[in-house]
Write a protein that holds these residues in place. Sequence first.
Motif, PDB file in Angstrom:
ATOM      1  N   ILE A  81      39.986 -12.737  14.550  1.00 27.11           N
ATOM      2  CA  ILE A  81      39.904 -11.484  15.316  1.00 27.11           C
ATOM      3  C   ILE A  81      38.453 -11.018  15.422  1.00 27.11           C
ATOM      4  N   ILE A  82      37.723 -11.079  14.312  1.00 23.11           N
ATOM      5  CA  ILE A  82      36.315 -10.654  14.320  1.00 23.11           C
ATOM      6  C   ILE A  82      35.494 -11.541  15.247  1.00 23.11           C
ATOM      7  N   ARG A  83      35.727 -12.854  15.197  1.00 19.19           N
ATOM      8  CA  ARG A  83      34.984 -13.767  16.076  1.00 19.19           C
ATOM      9  C   ARG A  83      35.254 -13.462  17.543  1.00 19.19           C
ATOM     10  N   SER A  84      36.505 -13.229  17.887  1.00 15.00           N
ATOM     11  CA  SER A  84      36.828 -12.926  19.285  1.00 15.00           C
ATOM     12  C   SER A  84      36.175 -11.617  19.744  1.00 15.00           C
ATOM     13  N   CYS A  85      36.156 -10.600  18.874  1.00 18.89           N
ATOM     14  CA  CYS A  85      35.498  -9.331  19.241  1.00 18.89           C
ATOM     15  C   CYS A  85      34.005  -9.533  19.447  1.00 18.89           C
ATOM     16  N   ILE A  86      33.358 -10.289  18.587  1.00 16.65           N
ATOM     17  CA  ILE A  86      31.915 -10.544  18.720  1.00 16.65           C
ATOM     18  C   ILE A  86      31.620 -11.298  20.005  1.00 16.65           C
ATOM     19  N   ARG A  87      32.483 -12.304  20.325  1.00 16.93           N
ATOM     20  CA  ARG A  87      32.265 -13.045  21.567  1.00 16.93           C
ATOM     21  C   ARG A  87      32.366 -12.136  22.782  1.00 16.93           C
ATOM     22  N   GLU A  88      33.330 -11.238  22.778  1.00 17.08           N
ATOM     23  CA  GLU A  88      33.468 -10.314  23.908  1.00 17.08           C
ATOM     24  C   GLU A  88      32.247  -9.400  24.036  1.00 17.08           C
ATOM     25  N   GLU A  89      31.769  -8.873  22.905  1.00 17.57           N
ATOM     26  CA  GLU A  89      30.604  -7.999  22.953  1.00 17.57           C
ATOM     27  C   GLU A  89      29.361  -8.752  23.416  1.00 17.57           C
ATOM     28  N   ILE A  90      29.183  -9.987  22.918  1.00 18.84           N
ATOM     29  CA  ILE A  90      28.017 -10.766  23.339  1.00 18.84           C
ATOM     30  C   ILE A  90      28.086 -11.083  24.821  1.00 18.84           C
ATOM     31  N   GLU A  92      29.444  -9.213  27.155  1.00 17.78           N
ATOM     32  CA  GLU A  92      29.067  -7.993  27.865  1.00 17.78           C
ATOM     33  C   GLU A  92      27.554  -7.769  27.809  1.00 17.78           C
ATOM     34  N   ILE A  93      26.949  -8.032  26.650  1.00 13.57           N
ATOM     35  CA  ILE A  93      25.496  -7.864  26.537  1.00 13.57           C
ATOM     36  C   ILE A  93      24.761  -8.830  27.460  1.00 13.57           C
ATOM     37  N   LYS A  94      25.251 -10.082  27.542  1.00 13.23           N
ATOM     38  CA  LYS A  94      24.637 -11.037  28.450  1.00 13.23           C
ATOM     39  C   LYS A  94      24.723 -10.574  29.900  1.00 13.23           C
ATOM     40  N   GLN A  95      25.870 -10.034  30.269  1.00 11.89           N
ATOM     41  CA  GLN A  95      26.012  -9.515  31.635  1.00 11.89           C
ATOM     42  C   GLN A  95      25.038  -8.371  31.892  1.00 11.89           C
ATOM     43  N   ASP A  96      24.908  -7.478  30.911  1.00 13.48           N
ATOM     44  CA  ASP A  96      23.959  -6.368  31.074  1.00 13.48           C
ATOM     45  C   ASP A  96      22.524  -6.888  31.179  1.00 13.48           C
ATOM     46  N   LEU A  97      22.172  -7.902  30.381  1.00 21.40           N
ATOM     47  CA  LEU A  97      20.819  -8.452  30.453  1.00 21.40           C
ATOM     48  C   LEU A  97      20.559  -9.109  31.799  1.00 21.40           C
ATOM     49  N   HIS A  98      21.537  -9.804  32.336  1.00 22.97           N
ATOM     50  CA  HIS A  98      21.369 -10.409  33.657  1.00 22.97           C
ATOM     51  C   HIS A  98      21.181  -9.330  34.714  1.00 22.97           C
ATOM     52  N   ALA A  99      21.959  -8.253  34.613  1.00 23.72           N
ATOM     53  CA  ALA A  99      21.819  -7.170  35.580  1.00 23.72           C
ATOM     54  C   ALA A  99      20.450  -6.510  35.477  1.00 23.72           C
ATOM     55  N   VAL A 100      19.992  -6.277  34.235  1.00 20.69           N
ATOM     56  CA  VAL A 100      18.662  -5.687  34.050  1.00 20.69           C
ATOM     57  C   VAL A 100      17.572  -6.621  34.572  1.00 20.69           C
ATOM     58  N   GLY A 101      17.738  -7.931  34.344  1.00 19.42           N
ATOM     59  CA  GLY A 101      16.765  -8.884  34.858  1.00 19.42           C
ATOM     60  C   GLY A 101      16.685  -8.858  36.370  1.00 19.42           C
ATOM     61  N   ASN A 102      17.823  -8.759  37.028  1.00 18.04           N
ATOM     62  CA  ASN A 102      17.819  -8.663  38.489  1.00 18.04           C
ATOM     63  C   ASN A 102      17.132  -7.391  38.967  1.00 18.04           C
ATOM     64  N   ARG A 103      17.399  -6.287  38.272  1.00 23.30           N
ATOM     65  CA  ARG A 103      16.774  -5.030  38.654  1.00 23.30           C
ATOM     66  C   ARG A 103      15.257  -5.074  38.434  1.00 23.30           C
ATOM     67  N   VAL A 104      14.837  -5.693  37.330  1.00 24.21           N
ATOM     68  CA  VAL A 104      13.397  -5.794  37.053  1.00 24.21           C
ATOM     69  C   VAL A 104      12.711  -6.647  38.111  1.00 24.21           C
ATOM     70  N   GLU A 105      13.353  -7.735  38.502  1.00 21.79           N
ATOM     71  CA  GLU A 105      12.769  -8.592  39.528  1.00 21.79           C
ATOM     72  C   GLU A 105      12.645  -7.849  40.849  1.00 21.79           C
ATOM     73  N   ALA A 106      13.692  -7.086  41.200  1.00 21.49           N
ATOM     74  CA  ALA A 106      13.618  -6.300  42.433  1.00 21.49           C
ATOM     75  C   ALA A 106      12.549  -5.224  42.348  1.00 21.49           C
ATOM     76  N   LEU A 107      12.408  -4.608  41.166  1.00 20.63           N
ATOM     77  CA  LEU A 107      11.372  -3.591  40.991  1.00 20.63           C
ATOM     78  C   LEU A 107       9.979  -4.190  41.073  1.00 20.63           C
ATOM     79  N   GLU A 108       9.813  -5.409  40.571  1.00 24.08           N
ATOM     80  CA  GLU A 108       8.514  -6.074  40.696  1.00 24.08           C
ATOM     81  C   GLU A 108       8.145  -6.279  42.162  1.00 24.08           C
ATOM     82  N   GLU A 109       9.087  -6.770  42.939  1.00 25.56           N
ATOM     83  CA  GLU A 109       8.816  -6.977  44.365  1.00 25.56           C
ATOM     84  C   GLU A 109       8.531  -5.649  45.067  1.00 25.56           C
TER      85      GLU A 109
END
Length: 353
Positions: A81-90, A92-109
């Motif tokens: 159960i703990i492993r599955s919860c950690i995988r789900e949280e990680i 979500e964090i990866k998705q947020d990092l990808h979204a932030v990376g896209n926003r940073v790239e757009a802001l750079e341009e």
Amino acid sequence: MNTKRLPKSIKPPKTTGHKDNLVEQFFSPTSPKSRMREEADVPQKIKDPAQTKNMSHTEESTSVPNALLSTLASKQDIADIIRSCIREEIAEIKQDLHAVGNRVEALEEFTDNLQEEINTVQEATNHHTAMFEELYDKIEDLENRSRRKNLIIRGIPESVLPKDLPLYLPALFAHLRNTTPTTDIPWVLAHRALRPKPPDTAPPRDIIMKFKEFREKEEILNLSRRNQPVKFRGVVLQFFQDLSQRTLQKRRELAPLTSLLRQKKILYRWGFPFHLYVLHGNRKLSCKSMADTEELCSALDIEPPRGFDTEDSQEPPKKKPARVAPKQWHKVAPKSRSMTPYRDSHSSPKDTD
């Protein structure tokens, strides 16, 4: 010794010996050893009712936790159960990092495009500033040229009324020339400075004249400079060239420099458009603004005047070089195909696709 006799009908048992008696006692149901074996094989019977009640309560209390423990998850289940919860949280964090990376790239341009526009506007502003400076100088020169025939006389008392000027001024000019006054009027107009009449304790207003010919004005101005101080009818008079306000402001700013040149006995003169020409040996140096003062003093091998401040200059602002913004952003990992690219609300679809 008296002994009781038994009746005849009751006969005593026959005794066969001591050994026979021991064997019978061992195998008899009521023997001590047999009782011990029965107590070991059969649970002891409790005859006390209170003790029986306590025993039943203890058995029930131990049976309930056993039932609850049988329903709880094991250690392996909890770890899964703990492993599955950690995988789900990680994830979500990866998705947020990808979204932030896209926003940073757009802001750079967007920042790069914005900086290019700022540089373009800065270059245009510098060009306009240079044009304004040139226009200011031309307007100033035109205004000074329109006043070339004008002369300012300072110190004439307020008691001399405008109607008295046609007689007062020819007498003043004859005094400078050491000739007799004439009735010829060499000026077009003459009047007081356009401001309210001052009190008796204040200096009188200036007299502004416009001559018919530039040559006549220059003659009177040169005579006044040669015969300083000019005294006429008990009053000290001063003669000045009529100049624009901008030119006067520039001359006031350069007053510490001209005072230093006079102390060093260095010849100078004013030029038009506005320049300060300095004669030093066989060289002719010029100074147009306060920014050129240090260079001029260095060429003359003199120290700049003390307290000389260039912050009070009334000149138009100097042009500023276009700025190049340093790279403050760093490119992130490539965009994920599963993620929707960030699109700025101020940019066009072509810029973000």
